[in-house]
Design a protein around this motif. Structure first.
Motif, PDB file in Angstrom:
ATOM      1  N   TRP A  25      31.565   1.032  40.521  1.00 14.97           N
ATOM      2  CA  TRP A  25      31.314   1.110  39.447  1.00 14.97           C
ATOM      3  C   TRP A  25      30.679   2.775  39.014  1.00 14.97           C
ATOM      4  N   LYS A  26      30.014   2.860  39.855  1.00  9.47           N
ATOM      5  CA  LYS A  26      29.536   4.363  39.869  1.00  9.47           C
ATOM      6  C   LYS A  26      30.292   5.374  40.376  1.00  9.47           C
ATOM      7  N   PHE A  27      31.203   4.919  41.508  1.00  7.57           N
ATOM      8  CA  PHE A  27      32.362   5.955  42.059  1.00  7.57           C
ATOM      9  C   PHE A  27      33.250   6.198  41.028  1.00  7.57           C
ATOM     10  N   SER A  28      33.571   5.184  39.935  1.00 10.31           N
ATOM     11  CA  SER A  28      34.641   5.428  38.986  1.00 10.31           C
ATOM     12  C   SER A  28      33.915   6.204  37.853  1.00 10.31           C
ATOM     13  N   ARG A  29      32.818   6.675  37.806  1.00 10.39           N
ATOM     14  CA  ARG A  29      32.223   7.529  36.701  1.00 10.39           C
ATOM     15  C   ARG A  29      32.245   6.582  35.408  1.00 10.39           C
ATOM     16  N   PRO A  30      31.412   5.875  35.209  1.00 13.35           N
ATOM     17  CA  PRO A  30      31.399   5.031  33.916  1.00 13.35           C
ATOM     18  C   PRO A  30      31.847   5.509  32.614  1.00 13.35           C
ATOM     19  N   HIS A  31      31.396   6.847  32.231  1.00 13.12           N
ATOM     20  CA  HIS A  31      31.466   7.633  30.991  1.00 13.12           C
ATOM     21  C   HIS A  31      33.151   7.735  30.924  1.00 13.12           C
ATOM     22  N   THR A  32      33.652   8.188  31.893  1.00 12.39           N
ATOM     23  CA  THR A  32      34.916   8.459  31.939  1.00 12.39           C
ATOM     24  C   THR A  32      35.977   7.242  31.892  1.00 12.39           C
ATOM     25  N   ILE A  33      35.468   6.054  32.480  1.00  9.67           N
ATOM     26  CA  ILE A  33      36.082   4.823  32.226  1.00  9.67           C
ATOM     27  C   ILE A  33      36.222   4.108  30.997  1.00  9.67           C
ATOM     28  N   VAL A  34      35.012   4.355  30.118  1.00  3.11           N
ATOM     29  CA  VAL A  34      34.829   4.250  28.883  1.00  3.11           C
ATOM     30  C   VAL A  34      35.767   4.858  27.864  1.00  3.11           C
ATOM     31  N   GLY A  35      35.477   6.269  28.071  1.00  2.00           N
ATOM     32  CA  GLY A  35      36.569   7.433  27.420  1.00  2.00           C
ATOM     33  C   GLY A  35      37.824   6.958  27.480  1.00  2.00           C
ATOM     34  N   SER A  37      39.353   4.266  28.422  1.00  2.00           N
ATOM     35  CA  SER A  37      39.415   3.006  27.838  1.00  2.00           C
ATOM     36  C   SER A  37      39.770   2.731  26.276  1.00  2.00           C
ATOM     37  N   LEU A  38      38.830   3.749  25.790  1.00  2.00           N
ATOM     38  CA  LEU A  38      38.953   3.746  24.370  1.00  2.00           C
ATOM     39  C   LEU A  38      40.154   4.707  23.745  1.00  2.00           C
ATOM     40  N   SER A  39      40.565   5.707  24.694  1.00  2.00           N
ATOM     41  CA  SER A  39      41.638   6.357  24.391  1.00  2.00           C
ATOM     42  C   SER A  39      42.938   5.646  24.142  1.00  2.00           C
ATOM     43  N   VAL A  40      43.068   4.966  25.379  1.00  2.00           N
ATOM     44  CA  VAL A  40      44.318   3.885  25.208  1.00  2.00           C
ATOM     45  C   VAL A  40      44.313   3.047  24.209  1.00  2.00           C
ATOM     46  N   LEU A  41      43.151   2.269  23.926  1.00  2.00           N
ATOM     47  CA  LEU A  41      42.678   1.139  23.034  1.00  2.00           C
ATOM     48  C   LEU A  41      43.228   2.033  21.448  1.00  2.00           C
ATOM     49  N   GLY A  42      42.541   3.113  21.164  1.00  2.00           N
ATOM     50  CA  GLY A  42      42.630   3.764  19.896  1.00  2.00           C
ATOM     51  C   GLY A  42      44.092   4.195  19.753  1.00  2.00           C
ATOM     52  N   LEU A  43      44.816   4.793  20.740  1.00  2.00           N
ATOM     53  CA  LEU A  43      46.128   5.287  20.505  1.00  2.00           C
ATOM     54  C   LEU A  43      46.927   4.041  20.171  1.00  2.00           C
ATOM     55  N   PHE A  44      46.780   2.891  21.073  1.00  2.00           N
ATOM     56  CA  PHE A  44      47.570   1.704  20.744  1.00  2.00           C
ATOM     57  C   PHE A  44      47.422   1.303  19.144  1.00  2.00           C
ATOM     58  N   TRP A  71      47.946  -3.980  28.359  1.00  2.00           N
ATOM     59  CA  TRP A  71      47.279  -4.126  29.364  1.00  2.00           C
ATOM     60  C   TRP A  71      48.148  -3.270  30.977  1.00  2.00           C
ATOM     61  N   LEU A  72      49.099  -3.223  30.871  1.00  2.00           N
ATOM     62  CA  LEU A  72      49.689  -2.167  31.722  1.00  2.00           C
ATOM     63  C   LEU A  72      49.182  -0.830  31.574  1.00  2.00           C
ATOM     64  N   THR A  73      49.432  -0.704  30.399  1.00  2.00           N
ATOM     65  CA  THR A  73      49.034   1.127  30.222  1.00  2.00           C
ATOM     66  C   THR A  73      47.671   1.409  30.700  1.00  2.00           C
ATOM     67  N   TRP A  74      46.776   0.238  30.113  1.00  2.00           N
ATOM     68  CA  TRP A  74      45.335   0.509  30.764  1.00  2.00           C
ATOM     69  C   TRP A  74      45.063   0.484  32.162  1.00  2.00           C
ATOM     70  N   LEU A 307      29.861  10.611  20.868  1.00  2.00           N
ATOM     71  CA  LEU A 307      30.714  11.298  19.426  1.00  2.00           C
ATOM     72  C   LEU A 307      32.240  11.264  19.856  1.00  2.00           C
ATOM     73  N   LEU A 308      32.664  11.663  21.002  1.00  2.00           N
ATOM     74  CA  LEU A 308      34.128  11.590  21.053  1.00  2.00           C
ATOM     75  C   LEU A 308      34.426  10.469  21.352  1.00  2.00           C
ATOM     76  N   PHE A 309      33.742   9.534  22.129  1.00  2.00           N
ATOM     77  CA  PHE A 309      34.088   8.019  21.939  1.00  2.00           C
ATOM     78  C   PHE A 309      34.423   7.609  20.634  1.00  2.00           C
ATOM     79  N   ILE A 310      33.490   7.795  19.629  1.00  2.00           N
ATOM     80  CA  ILE A 310      33.582   7.281  18.341  1.00  2.00           C
ATOM     81  C   ILE A 310      34.839   7.606  17.713  1.00  2.00           C
ATOM     82  N   GLU A 311      35.453   8.797  18.090  1.00  2.00           N
ATOM     83  CA  GLU A 311      36.659   9.221  17.345  1.00  2.00           C
ATOM     84  C   GLU A 311      37.707   8.396  17.588  1.00  2.00           C
TER      85      GLU A 311
END
Length: 322
Positions: A25-35, A37-44, A71-74, A307-311
């Motif tokens: 989880w640390k290796f994946s850099r959580p803030h980038t994972i969250v960002g 994930s939200l970008s995929v969900l938001g654009l969907f 799911w596949l895109t994510w 703030l970027l995530f919120i967009e």
């Protein structure tokens, strides 16, 4: 005694699954994972609002088709994300021992060989899943992201050596490639015309501006650079003006954006602007240790990420409320 003898043994997934997963989880850099994930969900969400406008109930087939595409895109984007951030850690082990000693390669939780195996699996997974999707847009998005991420970290290019080019890589991937490529992919999966609507172009511009602010603030996190107080104040002022112009422009031009709830978009960005102004007054201006009355540079940097995530929540919600 050698340094290797002092380092703890690398974790094994089968022997220590929970510690291994924490390290991953640390290796994946959580803030980038969250960002991501939200970008995929938001654009969907934006594409789904176009596919099923208010008053039209989607059928069961459409729902499952949409969930499968999401799911596949994510999964593809997660693999791509892990490859890029993992490769960066492999190439930055020496610096991370000083600047980010909590990362799993620096702590010894993952060996260099384990990290290379993980990024190899992530890269292969991203390419294979993109091919299986049979979506040209997703394949192009993945290939461009992987190519830019590789050029950013690996010799001979190693573009992160050059601040301007490093910032450009971040802007290109997170701003243009992800937003435009993923939207076109999702739209094609939902049976929409392969074109980018105005609201996605606006979101892309907003992300570019936020990415620029984040790139500026990232300089304050880099211990390899000595930045005096004057330059710190200049960076903070630049970020303040950049995001202030971004928010005010969005509020003023909201009525001009098609197929979006103007009132919701304007009000939410007005509230975000006020909160941004409030917390910006609390950021530490000097390079020394921040007192309890002030926000540190790292906290401010993380705040701008949020703030970027919120967009990616505001824009699809405004589209769904249209």
């Amino acid at each position: 005694m050698t340094k290797s003898a002092l380092s703890p043994p690398s974790l094994n997934l089968l022997q220590s699954p929970i510690p291994w997963l924490r390290a991953f989880w640390k290796f994946s850099r959580p803030h980038t994972i969250v960002g991501t994930s939200l970008s995929v969900l938001g654009l969907f969400g934006i594409a789904w609002a176009t596919r099923h406008p208010a008053g039209l109930s989607p059928g069961t087939f459409d729902v499952w088709q949409g969930i499968s595409a999401l799911w596949l895109t994510w999964l593809v984007c997660m693999c791509t994300n892990i490859y890029i951030v993992g490769l960066n850690q492999i190439e930055d082990v020496a610096a991370d021992h000083v600047e980010k000693p909590y990362l799993p390669i620096a702590t010894g939780e993952f060996s260099s060989a384990q990290a290379k195996m993980l990024v190899g699996i992530a890269c292969s997974g991203a390419i294979l899943l993109a091919v299986l999707s049979q979506s040209l847009y997703l394949m192009v998005t993945v290939w461009l992201s992987l190519a830019i991420g590789t050029a950013y970290s690996l010799p001979p290019l190693r573009l992160k050596r050059f601040p301007l080019l490093a910032s450009f890589c971040t802007l290109l991937v997170r701003g243009a490639v992800v937003n435009l490529g993923i939207y076109l992919h999702v739209a094609s999966q939902l049976g929409l015309l392969p074109q980018v609507p105005g609201r996605v172009w606006v979101l892309t511009l907003v992300v570019l501006l936020f990415s620029s602010a984040i790139a500026l603030l990232k300089k304050l996190q880099d211990a390899s650079y000595v930045i005096d107080d004057w330059r710190i104040a200049k960076i903070l002022r630049s970020v303040w003006w950049l995001l202030t112009v971004c928010y005010i422009s969005l509020i003023l031009t909201a009525p001009l954006i098609s197929a979006i709830n103007t009132e919701f978009l304007a009000v939410t960005h007005g509230l975000a602007l006020g909160y941004f102004w409030y917390l910006s007054r609390q950021v530490q201006l000097e390079s020394g240790n921040a007192s309890s009355a002030y926000m540190s540079h790292r906290e401010y940097y993380q705040f701008i990420w949020k703030l970027l995530f919120i967009e990616y929540l505001i824009f699809p919600t405004a589209c769904l409320l249209y």
